[in-house]
Each structure stands twice: as C-alpha cells, then as structure tokens.
Write an enzyme that holds these catalytic residues in place. Structure first.
Site, PDB file in Angstrom:
ATOM      1  CG  HIS A 139      -1.698  -1.399   1.215  1.00  0.00           C
ATOM      2  ND1 HIS A 139      -2.646  -1.780   0.295  1.00  0.00           N
ATOM      3  CD2 HIS A 139      -1.532  -2.475   2.045  1.00  0.00           C
ATOM      4  CE1 HIS A 139      -3.059  -3.018   0.554  1.00  0.00           C
ATOM      5  NE2 HIS A 139      -2.394  -3.462   1.614  1.00  0.00           N
ATOM      6  CD  GLU A 141      -2.016  -4.155   4.851  1.00  0.00           C
ATOM      7  OE1 GLU A 141      -1.470  -5.082   4.218  1.00  0.00           O
ATOM      8  OE2 GLU A 141      -3.218  -3.852   4.718  1.00  0.00           O
ATOM      9  CG  HIS A 186       0.733  -7.102   2.256  1.00  0.00           C
ATOM     10  ND1 HIS A 186      -0.033  -6.115   1.678  1.00  0.00           N
ATOM     11  CD2 HIS A 186       1.601  -7.520   1.298  1.00  0.00           C
ATOM     12  CE1 HIS A 186       0.350  -5.951   0.410  1.00  0.00           C
ATOM     13  NE2 HIS A 186       1.343  -6.789   0.161  1.00  0.00           N
ATOM     14  CD  GLU A 241      -1.805 -10.491   4.197  1.00  0.00           C
ATOM     15  OE1 GLU A 241      -1.617  -9.575   5.034  1.00  0.00           O
ATOM     16  OE2 GLU A 241      -2.361 -10.296   3.100  1.00  0.00           O
TER      17      GLU A 241
END
Length: 262
Positions: free
Chosen positions: A55, A92, A147, A225
């Site tokens: 992101h 995040e 992430h 993740e």
C-alpha cells in the site's frame, strides 16, 4: 499474449541499476529506486532482493488513482488499495514501511542489493502491475511483499502467500516461490514466535491467483501477512517497534536461508 508495458517506476529502477539515475528524485506514485550496490561481501553478495511494502500512505486520499482497474491476468483489479488498520488506527502501510526500513539494512549488511517498490510512506501506489515490473526488470533473486492482514477478530497468526499456477504464464516461478515461502515461513515462526494463522491458509501457507504482485511476477515471489491487524494480540505486537525489528530479523533470515540454500 498481452504484454505488460512497465510504467515510469519500473523504468527508473532499470536506469538506476545501470548507473544512469544516480541521485534522481523518487518516481511519481512513491515508487522506489534501488539502494547502492551491496558491499560485495557476505552471504548475499551479488543477490538482488526486492522489498514491496504494501500500500502507501497517500492512497486513501486519491481513490481516483488507486481504484483504477488494471489487468492482473486472471481478472481486472484496482491499481492498489488503502490497506487495513488496527482498532487503534495503526495503518497497514505504516506497518509495512516500518518493517521494510528495519529489514533493508540487514540485507545490505549481508551483501545484497535491495530494491524498494516505493521510496516513502507518503505517496500514491504504485500500481500492482508496476510493483511486479520492478521485481522483474531488476531480475530479483527474491521478491517479498510485506503486509498485515484483516481477518475475524478471534483469528490470529501469520501466513505466507505463494503464487497459484496460471498454466502457461507462471509455471517457472511456482517451485522457487514455494521454496522462498517455506524458508520465510519457517524463519518467521522461529524468530517471532507467532503461530500459523488459524483463520486462513494451511500450515502457514496459502496459494492465490488473484493478486497482481504474484500473477505478474517472473521472479520468485511471496507475500507475507505478518499478523491479523483486527486481532488484539497480533495488533499489540505489530504496533510495537521492538517486535517489528524482530519481524525484520526473521524475514532477513528467511531470505538468506532461501538464497544460500541453507
């Protein structure tokens, strides 16, 4: 076959790798330029590692750019996304950027050349297509996308996402990506003490064909993740800078183990 034409971000990486961009400003969209070459000494001398912090801090303010649809082979999908956040508002993108900043010097100390897909946490994007192109054109020996997840609040733990097979498109990266994923999974669990996710994946691994960063990569690639940002316990760890340093150390060990065959 549809050919992806790299954007300015990927072209900037190529120029910098060849010595033609020294001191250039960051590319639009927050895309990163490579670090100077590694030390030439250490277990990762001669290796190129691309780190993709998920992101970006400016994504939420620019939906017209972030929501633009791009082709990821299996479907059309948004150029990028805003990302998740903890109940206390820790985002995040900030988490991924922090981990990357701790991880990068560890890899460089081992002799690796490290390329980032974005140069700060204040830009927009770049699109998943450009992120994949950066790894491809840098001829990365490993690509790791960092992430935080958003699962049910009762679920916790981490998992590593590896490319699913898209016949005739990514056959050659499936096996090396799985080896990279296993190396990172094992090092992450050992280094952080985090369990495998109990709400997604199996034994800390998950295969997907709906992520552009995986589908479009021609290099060994994984997403991690690092924990469930909606789980109070995971969130407490992920918001702690000391734990983020442990995450970086664990990822560095996993990348080293994969690249050295340890």
């Amino acid at each position: 076959m549809r050919v992806h034409r790299p954007g300015f971000a990927a072209l900037a990486v190529l120029a910098a790798l060849s010595g033609g961009c020294g001191g250039a400003a960051p590319a639009p969209g927050g895309a990163g330029l490579p670090a100077p070459p590694g030390t030439g000494k250490g277990p990762l001398a001669g290796k190129v590692v691309v780190l993709d912090p998920g992101h970006n801090g400016g994504n939420a303010a620019h939906p017209e750019q972030v929501d633009r649809q791009v082709d990821i082979i299996t479907k059309s999908k948004a150029c990028n996304a805003v990302g998740f956040r903890t109940a206390d508002g820790y985002e995040e993108n900030a988490f991924a950027w922090s981990v990357t900043q701790h991880l990068r010097p560890l890899l460089e100390t081992m002799g690796a050349q490290v390329v980032l897909t974005r140069s700060n946490d204040e830009g927009i994007g770049p699109c998943v297509t450009e992120r994949a192109a950066i790894g491809n054109e840098a001829r990365a020996d490993a690509v790791v996308s960092i992430h935080g997840d958003s699962g049910k609040p009762s679920g916790h733990g981490f998992h590593v996402i590896v490319p699913g097979l898209i016949a005739g498109r990514n056959d050659e990266v499936i096996e090396p990506s799985r080896k990279l994923g296993l190396a990172i999974r094992d090092a992450y669990r050992a280094g952080t003490g985090m369990p495998y996710a109990d709400y997604r994946g199996e034994d800390g691994l998950r295969s997907r064909t709906d992520l552009g960063g995986l589908n479009l990569s021609t290099r060994p690639v994984v997403f991690i993740e690092c924990g469930n940002m909606r789980n109070a316990g995971d969130a407490a760890k992920m918001t702690d800078v000391a734990f983020r340093k442990r995450i970086a150390e664990s990822l560095a060990n996993g990348i080293k183990n994969y690249l050295t065959g340890a």
